[in-house]
Design an enzyme around this catalytic site. Structure first.
Site, short mmCIF file in Angstrom:
data_model
loop_
_atom_site.label_atom_id
_atom_site.label_comp_id
_atom_site.label_asym_id
_atom_site.label_seq_id
_atom_site.Cartn_x
_atom_site.Cartn_y
_atom_site.Cartn_z
N ASP A 155 -7.91 -15.90 10.21
CA ASP A 155 -8.60 -15.31 9.05
C ASP A 155 -7.55 -14.61 8.17
O ASP A 155 -6.90 -13.67 8.60
CB ASP A 155 -9.64 -14.30 9.58
CG ASP A 155 -10.50 -13.72 8.47
OD1 ASP A 155 -11.69 -13.49 8.72
OD2 ASP A 155 -9.98 -13.46 7.36
N ASP B 16 -11.02 -18.74 3.52
CA ASP B 16 -9.94 -17.98 4.18
C ASP B 16 -10.04 -17.95 5.70
O ASP B 16 -9.49 -17.07 6.33
CB ASP B 16 -9.88 -16.56 3.61
CG ASP B 16 -10.82 -15.60 4.31
OD1 ASP B 16 -11.92 -16.03 4.70
OD2 ASP B 16 -10.44 -14.44 4.49
N GLU B 17 -10.75 -18.92 6.28
CA GLU B 17 -10.90 -18.94 7.73
C GLU B 17 -10.85 -20.35 8.28
O GLU B 17 -11.32 -21.27 7.63
CB GLU B 17 -12.29 -18.40 8.11
CG GLU B 17 -12.29 -16.96 8.51
CD GLU B 17 -13.70 -16.47 8.69
OE1 GLU B 17 -14.45 -17.05 9.49
OE2 GLU B 17 -14.05 -15.48 8.01
#
Ligand code: DGT
Ligand code: CA
Ligand code: CA
Length: 360
Positions: free
Chosen positions: A4, A104-105
């Site tokens: 993350d 974003d992960e």
């Protein structure tokens, strides 16, 4: 592993303007009605020290940062996506299976790669942190666990730039956490659980599963019970990433000459092939388009029996498709395009063999 990226949108802004690093940075989504209306998308950790966080109104963030040398910026999603794509591409190469979740992960199944060793996984995570930092400048937090649920929760416990490992015997680390740390436990459900005196994940795991089922229904009840005990068997689902690769070009002159068309097509294929190699992909479908002299568009495609990464196959199929198209058309061709799709990851043995032969 769950990776993350840290305070992502704000970190991207710091990247293109390093002077921002020492200041609170707030990324806002402006609703456009008035100059001030809108919400905080995210903030860097300096701004979080003042109580600024995702979701709060911008006017409130401004109030919290009154008199502070803070920077407010609008969301530039396209720019963040470019950085995200570069990181994802690096990470993808180190996973047995790779599942991107949002911008974003990502989950990385590294079971085989690490031979099931958490120590190997820890070293891999450190390597990836270094690699991504050097190549893109971005830091991220990692959680490593025996399944997705534990990896995700682990990744949330140390931020930014964290690395947290939860081994199979350590699921007890969930017990003191509030129930809303579990995916699927939102405000309403956690309120309901609080009424039942279920405040922590430990409380939830001790709660009778039959009663959970009676209250929340079979699917959710069983899910909550399993989740509270760190049980999760969801596989890391491969997300495609690139769906297709294509190139298009205008011919020097309008023509029906198969040799001229084929020469141009081979140049496009060379480009496509390079990208396939770079991204370590093979293809299963080949398509062409032709824009005719009267600007109408024709297309043909063929699906192969087996995925392949061979350039010869691509050239051959493209030639056949253009032959077929010219046979069915009597106009001249003005522009041509080539596309490969149904892309997949080249498996390791195949790649090793290919590079072995290329080096001979
Ligand atoms: P982190 O992971 O805690 O260091 O910080 P972020 O900012 O990366 O937070 P995360 O992972 O929850 O979200 C990733 C991005 O998604 C974040 O940079 C901005 C966006 N985002 C998150 N929450 C919200 C929200 O409530 N509203 C809006 N508009 N965007 C959000
Ligand atoms: Ca996130
Ligand atoms: Ca994040």
């Amino acid at each position: 592993m769950l990776v993350d990226f840290d305070y992502f949108f704000a970190q991207c802004e710091e990247l293109r303007n390093p002077a921002l690093r020492d200041k609170p940075v707030v990324i806002g989504v402006y609703s456009g009605r008035t100059e001030e209306s809108g919400a905080v998308s995210t903030a860097n950790y300096k701004a979080r020290q003042y109580g600024v966080k995702s979701g709060i109104p911008l006017f409130l963030a401004k109030k919290k940062l009154e008199g502070v040398d803070a920077v407010f910026l609008p969301v530039d999603y396209e720019y963040y996506e470019k950085i995200s794509d570069r990181i994802m591409q690096i990470l993808r190469g180190y996973a047995d299976a790779f599942e991107q979740v949002g911008i974003d992960e990502a989950y990385l199944d590294v079971s085989q790669k690490t031979q099931g060793s958490f120590e190997n996984a820890e070293n891999l995570a450190k390597t990836l942190k270094r690699l991504v930092k050097v190549q893109t400048g971005v830091t991220f937090s990692v959680g490593i666990g025996p399944n997705k649920l534990l990896a995700k929760i682990a990744s949330d416990t140390h931020k930014p730039d964290g690395l947290t490992i939860v081994r199979p015997g350590e699921v007890g680390f969930l017990n003191p956490m509030p129930v809303d740390r579990l995916i699927g436990v939102g405000r309403k459900i956690s309120q309901k659980m609080n009424e039942l005196n279920i405040k922590t994940i430990g409380d939830l795991s001790r709660y009778d599963v039959q009663r959970l089922v009676a209250i929340f229904g079979k699917t959710l009840g069983v899910y909550f019970h399993n989740a509270s005990e760190g049980v999760d068997d969801q596989p890391v689902k491969e997300t495609g990433g690139v769906e297709s690769i294509s190139r298009i070009a205008t011919l020097k002159q309008n023509t029906r000459d198969a040799t001229l068309i084929s020469e141009k097509a081979d140049m496009l294929i060379g480009d496509i092939y390079r990208e396939l190699m770079q991204k370590d992909l093979n293809y299963k479908q080949v398509g062409i388009i032709a824009i005719m002299s009267n600007l109408t568009i024709r297309s043909r495609s063929q699906t192969l029996e087996q995925p392949t990464n061979k350039i010869e196959t691509l050239k051959e199929v493209v030639r056949l498709l253009f032959d077929k198209l010219l046979g069915e058309e009597n106009l001249e061709v003005r522009r041509i395009g080539v596309k490969v799709s149904q892309l997949g990851k080249t498996d390791r043995d195949q790649r090793q063999l290919t590079s072995y032969f290329q080096n001979q």
